[in-house]
Design an enzyme around this catalytic site. Sequence first.
Site, PDB file in Angstrom:
ATOM      1  N   GLY A 136       0.903  -1.140  -0.124  1.00  0.00           N
ATOM      2  CA  GLY A 136       0.120   0.158   0.167  1.00  0.00           C
ATOM      3  C   GLY A 136       0.875   1.258   0.022  1.00  0.00           C
ATOM      4  O   GLY A 136       1.672   1.607  -1.043  1.00  0.00           O
ATOM      5  N   ILE A 138       3.122   2.029   2.027  1.00  0.00           N
ATOM      6  CA  ILE A 138       4.432   2.132   2.590  1.00  0.00           C
ATOM      7  C   ILE A 138       5.413   2.137   1.833  1.00  0.00           C
ATOM      8  O   ILE A 138       5.471   1.185   0.737  1.00  0.00           O
ATOM      9  CB  ILE A 138       4.425   0.801   3.666  1.00  0.00           C
ATOM     10  CG1 ILE A 138       3.449   0.443   4.417  1.00  0.00           C
ATOM     11  CG2 ILE A 138       6.031   0.713   4.130  1.00  0.00           C
ATOM     12  CD1 ILE A 138       3.474  -0.789   5.151  1.00  0.00           C
ATOM     13  N   GLY A 189     -15.524  -4.349   6.725  1.00  0.00           N
ATOM     14  CA  GLY A 189     -15.125  -4.116   5.447  1.00  0.00           C
ATOM     15  C   GLY A 189     -13.521  -4.370   5.351  1.00  0.00           C
ATOM     16  O   GLY A 189     -12.905  -4.157   4.210  1.00  0.00           O
ATOM     17  N   LYS A 207       3.099 -11.334  -3.039  1.00  0.00           N
ATOM     18  CA  LYS A 207       3.946  -9.996  -2.492  1.00  0.00           C
ATOM     19  C   LYS A 207       5.481 -10.514  -2.020  1.00  0.00           C
ATOM     20  O   LYS A 207       6.356  -9.818  -2.209  1.00  0.00           O
ATOM     21  CB  LYS A 207       3.434  -9.436  -1.044  1.00  0.00           C
ATOM     22  CG  LYS A 207       2.173  -8.484  -1.620  1.00  0.00           C
ATOM     23  CD  LYS A 207       1.165  -8.114  -0.236  1.00  0.00           C
ATOM     24  CE  LYS A 207       0.061  -7.450  -0.708  1.00  0.00           C
ATOM     25  NZ  LYS A 207      -0.897  -6.928   0.479  1.00  0.00           N
TER      26      LYS A 207
END
Length: 430
Positions: A136, A138, A189, A207
């Site tokens: 994200g 980072i 969510g 990842k």
Amino acid sequence: MMRTRPLKVALLGCGVVGSEVARIMTTHADDLTARIGAPVELAGVAVRRPDKVREGIPADLVTTDATALVKRGDIDVVVEVIGGIEPARTLITTAFEHGASVVSANKALLAQDGAALHAAAEASDRDLYYEAAVAGAIPLIRPLRESLAGDKVNRVLGIVNGTTNFILDKMDSTGAGYQEALDEATALGYAEADPTADVEGFDAAAKAAILAGIAFHTRVRLDDVYREGMTEITAADFVSAKEMGCTIKLLAICERAEDGGSVTARVHPAMIPLTHPLASVRGAYNAVFVESDAAGQLMFYGPGAGGSPTASAVLGDLVAVCRNRLSGATGPGESAYAALPVSSMGEVVTRYHISLDVADKPGVLAQVATVFAEHGVSIDTVRQQGKDGEASLVVVTHRASDAALGGTVEALRKLDTVRGVASIMRVEGE
């Protein structure tokens, strides 16, 4: 000198991330122009549902023909945030062929076909950037392939999935069971209706493949990554972890062998000491711990998913790629010169926490200890509790290979005094 002709950007996908990319490009247009040295213009947005209202995006920019958009020839940068393998792969390679650089957030595609995509970018003398694909907001990929380019990275250990960290953190802090914590994550969510990609480790494995490839200058594909999900973790496992001064996290671990001759990449739940920095990462946050020869230990922390955080990483790449376009240069491409072999999980060496259900009678501990010794696995500590003829035996080992531990457990299951293996968990971060 500021260039007045705008750099044209095509956006593939306008969901949670894509809509934020478009919004930031519009609201921060003046700042982006000043930072890049030229205006950036959203030249087209490819979507699947053209009738959906998209605030702030002119209707004449919206198209369902993504292929025609990337083939236009006047597009400088294509931003791909549609995800998946196809049509993303074909669209990206087509963009390169027609002169555009690419910014992507597509971890699955990069983990599977990163080498081919890098080759296509190099053949067209264009950039392929993908900071948003791993953690994200980072900053992680750029530090690994640029800031640490002169160093030797030995290990990358991280929490790279916010959904799983939220679930495990909830189990740890409240004593909730797995399903209860998952239900709360879904209601808030944080988890998808089908959470399989997250809780079974597929997302983290993609990842890990990307991180290992960059960190070790070696091609690591998704198939090279050992993957183990977290659906079998129970509240009792957290009780055991706390008794050891640990907590449990789903970790992506990429490491270089001690002799430097090979690398491994794996994703699985693990106990980590409460003193380790990763133990304090709460909620849906991500954190990655990097260990290198010269820099030592570094930790990168922040929101690892969501529209705005991921868009932040995309825009950072967009600025870098646009600057390269203006200067007629390209940034770092694939670095796979080391070409180290990727070892199997059986060769990985770590500590283990094994919980056994055993008969509560004399000699059981001696039998269990003998099995460990016969397989070359050294025991660090043993804890036994018994009642009404049944007992639990918790064994924590010194460092041993996964293959040796597997043989040990297989032999333990054959003992008449062992009723079952309640749980096996690796102990990392020490």
